[in-house]
Design a protein around this motif. Structure first.
Motif, PDB file in Angstrom:
ATOM      1  N   THR A   1       0.813  -1.220   0.000  1.00 33.02           N
ATOM      2  CA  THR A   1       0.000   0.000   0.000  1.00 33.02           C
ATOM      3  C   THR A   1       0.846   1.269   0.000  1.00 33.02           C
ATOM      4  OG1 THR A   1      -0.123  -0.060   2.419  1.00 33.02           O
ATOM      5  CG2 THR A   1      -1.892  -1.163   1.191  1.00 33.02           C
ATOM      6  N   ASP A   2       2.166   1.127  -0.077  1.00 39.31           N
ATOM      7  CA  ASP A   2       3.087   2.253  -0.092  1.00 39.31           C
ATOM      8  C   ASP A   2       2.926   3.118   1.163  1.00 39.31           C
ATOM      9  OD1 ASP A   2       5.169   3.684  -1.178  1.00 39.31           O
ATOM     10  OD2 ASP A   2       3.868   5.091  -2.244  1.00 39.31           O
ATOM     11  N   ALA A   3       2.744   2.467   2.317  1.00 40.87           N
ATOM     12  CA  ALA A   3       2.602   3.168   3.596  1.00 40.87           C
ATOM     13  C   ALA A   3       3.975   3.308   4.258  1.00 40.87           C
ATOM     14  CB  ALA A   3       1.649   2.400   4.515  1.00 40.87           C
ATOM     15  N   PRO A   4       4.113   4.195   5.245  1.00 36.12           N
ATOM     16  CA  PRO A   4       5.398   4.332   5.950  1.00 36.12           C
ATOM     17  C   PRO A   4       5.842   3.015   6.558  1.00 36.12           C
ATOM     18  CG  PRO A   4       3.935   6.139   6.503  1.00 36.12           C
ATOM     19  CD  PRO A   4       3.117   5.165   5.726  1.00 36.12           C
ATOM     20  N   MET A   5       7.133   2.717   6.421  1.00 33.35           N
ATOM     21  CA  MET A   5       7.675   1.436   6.870  1.00 33.35           C
ATOM     22  C   MET A   5       8.328   1.595   8.241  1.00 33.35           C
ATOM     23  SD  MET A   5       6.861  -0.436   4.283  1.00 33.35           S
ATOM     24  CE  MET A   5       7.781  -1.944   4.527  1.00 33.35           C
ATOM     25  N   MET A   6       7.945   0.746   9.177  1.00 33.79           N
ATOM     26  CA  MET A   6       8.584   0.707  10.490  1.00 33.79           C
ATOM     27  C   MET A   6       8.123  -0.552  11.205  1.00 33.79           C
ATOM     28  SD  MET A   6      10.554   1.752  12.892  1.00 33.79           S
ATOM     29  CE  MET A   6      11.059   3.401  12.454  1.00 33.79           C
ATOM     30  N   ALA A   7       9.063  -1.298  11.766  1.00 36.39           N
ATOM     31  CA  ALA A   7       8.725  -2.489  12.538  1.00 36.39           C
ATOM     32  C   ALA A   7       8.404  -2.097  13.972  1.00 36.39           C
ATOM     33  CB  ALA A   7       9.884  -3.479  12.497  1.00 36.39           C
ATOM     34  N   GLY A   8       7.816  -3.033  14.710  1.00 37.22           N
ATOM     35  CA  GLY A   8       7.528  -2.809  16.119  1.00 37.22           C
ATOM     36  C   GLY A   8       6.109  -3.150  16.517  1.00 37.22           C
ATOM     37  N   ASN A   9       5.186  -3.172  15.553  1.00 35.45           N
ATOM     38  CA  ASN A   9       3.804  -3.514  15.897  1.00 35.45           C
ATOM     39  C   ASN A   9       3.707  -4.907  16.510  1.00 35.45           C
ATOM     40  OD1 ASN A   9       3.748  -1.784  13.195  1.00 35.45           O
ATOM     41  ND2 ASN A   9       1.943  -1.242  14.404  1.00 35.45           N
ATOM     42  N   GLY A  10       4.510  -5.835  15.994  1.00 30.96           N
ATOM     43  CA  GLY A  10       4.473  -7.198  16.509  1.00 30.96           C
ATOM     44  C   GLY A  10       4.841  -7.255  17.979  1.00 30.96           C
ATOM     45  N   ALA A  11       5.851  -6.484  18.374  1.00 35.47           N
ATOM     46  CA  ALA A  11       6.250  -6.462  19.783  1.00 35.47           C
ATOM     47  C   ALA A  11       5.116  -5.929  20.654  1.00 35.47           C
ATOM     48  CB  ALA A  11       7.499  -5.611  19.957  1.00 35.47           C
ATOM     49  N   LEU A  12       4.416  -4.894  20.186  1.00 37.82           N
ATOM     50  CA  LEU A  12       3.304  -4.344  20.961  1.00 37.82           C
ATOM     51  C   LEU A  12       2.167  -5.344  21.051  1.00 37.82           C
ATOM     52  CD1 LEU A  12       2.044  -2.006  22.473  1.00 37.82           C
ATOM     53  CD2 LEU A  12       1.296  -1.044  20.293  1.00 37.82           C
ATOM     54  N   TRP A  13       1.877  -6.041  19.963  1.00 39.46           N
ATOM     55  CA  TRP A  13       0.832  -7.061  19.990  1.00 39.46           C
ATOM     56  C   TRP A  13       1.166  -8.155  20.999  1.00 39.46           C
ATOM     57  CZ3 TRP A  13      -2.748  -8.729  15.592  1.00 39.46           C
ATOM     58  CH2 TRP A  13      -3.268  -7.603  14.923  1.00 39.46           C
ATOM     59  N   VAL A  14       2.415  -8.592  21.025  1.00 40.56           N
ATOM     60  CA  VAL A  14       2.821  -9.635  21.962  1.00 40.56           C
ATOM     61  C   VAL A  14       2.686  -9.145  23.398  1.00 40.56           C
ATOM     62  CG1 VAL A  14       4.811 -10.957  22.774  1.00 40.56           C
ATOM     63  CG2 VAL A  14       4.312 -10.834  20.336  1.00 40.56           C
ATOM     64  N   LEU A  15       3.070  -7.901  23.653  1.00 44.68           N
ATOM     65  CA  LEU A  15       2.905  -7.328  24.994  1.00 44.68           C
ATOM     66  C   LEU A  15       1.446  -7.348  25.426  1.00 44.68           C
ATOM     67  CD1 LEU A  15       5.289  -4.226  25.167  1.00 44.68           C
ATOM     68  CD2 LEU A  15       5.132  -6.039  26.862  1.00 44.68           C
ATOM     69  N   LEU A  16       0.571  -6.846  24.564  1.00 46.77           N
ATOM     70  CA  LEU A  16      -0.847  -6.788  24.905  1.00 46.77           C
ATOM     71  C   LEU A  16      -1.443  -8.180  25.041  1.00 46.77           C
ATOM     72  CD1 LEU A  16      -1.913  -3.850  22.537  1.00 46.77           C
ATOM     73  CD2 LEU A  16      -1.431  -3.745  24.988  1.00 46.77           C
ATOM     74  N   ALA A  17      -1.001  -9.107  24.190  1.00 38.47           N
ATOM     75  CA  ALA A  17      -1.516 -10.478  24.258  1.00 38.47           C
ATOM     76  C   ALA A  17      -1.174 -11.132  25.590  1.00 38.47           C
ATOM     77  CB  ALA A  17      -0.956 -11.293  23.103  1.00 38.47           C
ATOM     78  N   HIS A  18       0.021 -10.876  26.099  1.00 35.11           N
ATOM     79  CA  HIS A  18       0.384 -11.467  27.385  1.00 35.11           C
ATOM     80  C   HIS A  18      -0.368 -10.818  28.540  1.00 35.11           C
ATOM     81  CE1 HIS A  18       3.660 -13.422  25.199  1.00 35.11           C
ATOM     82  NE2 HIS A  18       3.779 -14.215  26.247  1.00 35.11           N
ATOM     83  N   GLY A  19      -0.804  -9.576  28.370  1.00 35.41           N
ATOM     84  CA  GLY A  19      -1.688  -8.992  29.366  1.00 35.41           C
ATOM     85  C   GLY A  19      -3.012  -9.721  29.419  1.00 35.41           C
ATOM     86  N   VAL A  20      -3.543 -10.086  28.249  1.00 36.62           N
ATOM     87  CA  VAL A  20      -4.780 -10.868  28.187  1.00 36.62           C
ATOM     88  C   VAL A  20      -4.549 -12.261  28.767  1.00 36.62           C
ATOM     89  CG1 VAL A  20      -6.496 -11.867  26.643  1.00 36.62           C
ATOM     90  CG2 VAL A  20      -5.613  -9.560  26.205  1.00 36.62           C
ATOM     91  N   ILE A  21      -3.410 -12.877  28.421  1.00 37.76           N
ATOM     92  CA  ILE A  21      -3.104 -14.216  28.935  1.00 37.76           C
ATOM     93  C   ILE A  21      -3.022 -14.212  30.456  1.00 37.76           C
ATOM     94  CG2 ILE A  21      -1.263 -15.963  29.036  1.00 37.76           C
ATOM     95  CD1 ILE A  21      -0.669 -15.297  26.095  1.00 37.76           C
ATOM     96  N   ALA A  22      -2.497 -13.129  31.031  1.00 39.50           N
ATOM     97  CA  ALA A  22      -2.384 -13.056  32.487  1.00 39.50           C
ATOM     98  C   ALA A  22      -3.746 -13.165  33.159  1.00 39.50           C
ATOM     99  CB  ALA A  22      -1.704 -11.737  32.883  1.00 39.50           C
ATOM    100  N   PHE A  23      -4.773 -12.569  32.551  1.00 36.03           N
ATOM    101  CA  PHE A  23      -6.103 -12.599  33.155  1.00 36.03           C
ATOM    102  C   PHE A  23      -6.877 -13.866  32.807  1.00 36.03           C
ATOM    103  CE2 PHE A  23      -5.458  -7.973  33.522  1.00 36.03           C
ATOM    104  CZ  PHE A  23      -5.875  -7.797  34.837  1.00 36.03           C
ATOM    105  N   THR A  24      -6.563 -14.490  31.692  1.00 33.40           N
ATOM    106  CA  THR A  24      -7.355 -15.642  31.250  1.00 33.40           C
ATOM    107  C   THR A  24      -6.701 -16.984  31.541  1.00 33.40           C
ATOM    108  OG1 THR A  24      -6.376 -15.478  29.033  1.00 33.40           O
ATOM    109  CG2 THR A  24      -8.466 -14.303  29.425  1.00 33.40           C
ATOM    110  N   HIS A  25      -5.356 -17.028  31.662  1.00 27.60           N
ATOM    111  CA  HIS A  25      -4.680 -18.305  31.820  1.00 27.60           C
ATOM    112  C   HIS A  25      -3.716 -18.339  33.002  1.00 27.60           C
ATOM    113  CE1 HIS A  25      -6.104 -18.568  27.654  1.00 27.60           C
ATOM    114  NE2 HIS A  25      -5.951 -19.875  27.745  1.00 27.60           N
ATOM    115  N   ARG A  26      -3.707 -17.326  33.843  1.00 28.83           N
ATOM    116  CA  ARG A  26      -2.838 -17.324  35.019  1.00 28.83           C
ATOM    117  C   ARG A  26      -3.666 -17.030  36.253  1.00 28.83           C
ATOM    118  NH1 ARG A  26      -0.041 -18.831  31.472  1.00 28.83           N
ATOM    119  NH2 ARG A  26       2.099 -18.220  30.909  1.00 28.83           N
ATOM    120  N   THR A  27      -3.190 -17.505  37.382  1.00 32.84           N
ATOM    121  CA  THR A  27      -3.862 -17.232  38.653  1.00 32.84           C
ATOM    122  C   THR A  27      -2.821 -16.869  39.708  1.00 32.84           C
ATOM    123  OG1 THR A  27      -3.761 -19.569  39.290  1.00 32.84           O
ATOM    124  CG2 THR A  27      -5.779 -18.815  38.177  1.00 32.84           C
TER     125      THR A  27
END
Length: 446
Positions: free
Chosen positions: A103-129
């Motif tokens: 799509t010829d959009a600005p290129m920059m990595a890092g979204n994946g790291a943020l997704w993983v961070l947020l996903a582990h926040g969800v995992i903490a509430f759903t799969h950890r006690t």
């Protein structure tokens, strides 16, 4: 696991004083971010919360910072879980990269790291006690706080530009005469090294957070086995420096010699002297400056953070200690050599860091008279430096052989008191090895 059990686990965790303290700090931090968001909107720009949410989809401003935040979260995971998280982050970034390329959009990595961070926040509430949930949430919170700290700093700088039209560079430049105006000498030295030296110093200056994360990963290396965070580590110091430092900018706005007296200041500069000649100032006055240059000199937070890296690297292996020393020296060279700071800013930055470090270490080990006294002393020295720069700058300029040694001795006294106090703390905290009791040989039964 039902919601009632989950709620009981959270309440039980919050009853622990340490977890309760983190909850209070988190609530205050969230309120602070909301306030900055409102302030940013008032000036027509997006605030830290909006910018963070946008980076879930849009190109982030700093991909390495997001991966650094994820790296802090990984300290609570096993090696297998770390490999899965890193692979997931890279995979998500590859998908984003492909879509942006198409799509010829600005290129920059890092979204994946943020997704993983947020996903582990969800995992903490759903799969950890219980304790495991709290530990994972601490890891996620630590990573997100690192990222939020950078975005908070950006908004703080914007606020300094908009609310502080007048700057106090003339006062600091006059006071800096007592120290020999070191930015002039270092500026000429950096210029003599050519583009190679400037490039190295610029890289060190920009990547300060990378060095901090390296030290943090060493300090937090045992979290996965001990299932708890150490009582004190560099990330705490970094965040508090970034939180309190900009508040000083609001009461002591300074832009730096390369802007106030150099070519970077353009038409707003008082003169184009830096780094060849020190300005002669007989009657310092606040003067008007543009609205696009941050008032982020007093104290030098880059010096403060580099000092924190140096301090926290002292207990590491030789390579880490050498890296911490190099980062401090190179950062001092960059801050002065590029004309971003006066020597007076550097002295204030060192005292600022040692005072914060003392307070945080005292809080971690339990407040005692020694910690409180050193924190109060560091605060008094820091305040005295600011007052002297503001109200005694002419006297400092006219009597450099008196005030120069006094300024340096004030900083050295804080350094000495800090080293002496923390060594006593370390000795008292060191476990005492007792010889194993001798076992008497039992007579054999016949």
């Amino acid at each position: 696991m039902n919601s009632r059990t989950s709620g009981r686990d959270v309440l039980a965790a919050l009853r622990r004083p340490r977890v309760l303290l983190w909850a209070v700090v988190g609530t205050v931090a969230l309120g602070f971010l909301v306030a900055l968001e409102i302030a940013a909107r008032h000036y027509g720009v997006r605030g830290p919360l909006t910018n963070q949410v946008r980076e879930v989809v849009f190109a982030p401003k700093s991909g390495p910072l997001l991966y650094a935040g994820m790296a802090l979260m990984l300290v609570v995971l096993t090696w297998r879980q770390r490999f899965v998280a890193i692979g997931a982050a890279i995979g998500i970034d590859l998908v984003f990269w492909l879509v942006r390329w198409l799509t010829d959009a600005p290129m920059m990595a890092g979204n994946g790291a943020l997704w993983v961070l947020l996903a582990h926040g969800v995992i903490a509430f759903t799969h950890r006690t219980g304790r495991e949930r709290v530990l994972l949430l601490q890891g996620v919170g630590l990573g997100l706080l690192l990222v939020a700290g950078r975005k908070t700093g950006d908004i703080w700088l914007l606020i300094t530009m908009k609310t502080q039209p007048f700057v106090l560079d003339q006062y600091v430049a006059a006071a800096d005469h007592a120290l020999g105006s070191p930015s002039l000498l270092i500026g000429r030295l950096v210029g003599a090294t050519g583009p190679v030296g400037a490039h190295v110093l610029d890289w060190v200056y920009v990547q300060l957070g990378v060095a901090a994360v390296a030290v943090a990963l060493y300090q937090l290396r045992t979290v996965v086995t001990e299932r708890r965070f150490p009582s004190h580590h560099i990330v705490r110091t970094f965040l508090v420096i970034g939180l309190l430092g900009p508040a000083i900018y609001m009461v002591f706005p300074v832009v730096g010699p390369v802007y106030a007296y150099g070519a970077e200041g353009g038409q707003w500069a008082l003169a184009h002297l830096w780094p060849q000649t020190a300005p002669t100032i007989t009657d310092p006055q606040p003067f008007l400056f543009d609205e696009i240059t941050p008032r982020n000199c007093m104290p030098s937070l880059h010096t403060a953070w580099a000092t924190a890296i140096f301090i926290h690297s002292r207990k590491g292996p030789l390579a880490l200690r050498l890296a911490g020393t190099f980062w401090l020296i190179a950062t001092l060279g960059a801050t002065l050599g590029f004309g971003y700071h006066y020597g007076a800013d550097i002295v204030a930055g060192v005292v600022f860091t040692l005072t914060i470090e003392t307070a945080l270490r005292s809080l971690a080990r339990g407040w005692d008279r020694q910690g409180a006294r050193l924190t109060a002393y560091g605060t008094a020295v820091f305040a005295a430096l600011l007052l002297a720069y503001r109200f005694l700058s002419v006297e400092m300029s006219e009597n450099p052989w008196v005030f120069g040694p006094l300024v340096m001795l004030s900083m050295i006294s804080v350094v000495y008191a800090y080293v002496r106090t923390t060594r006593q703390w370390d000795r008292s905290a060191a476990p005492v090895r007792l010889p194993e009791p001798r076992r008497e040989q039992q007579p054999e039964l016949v």
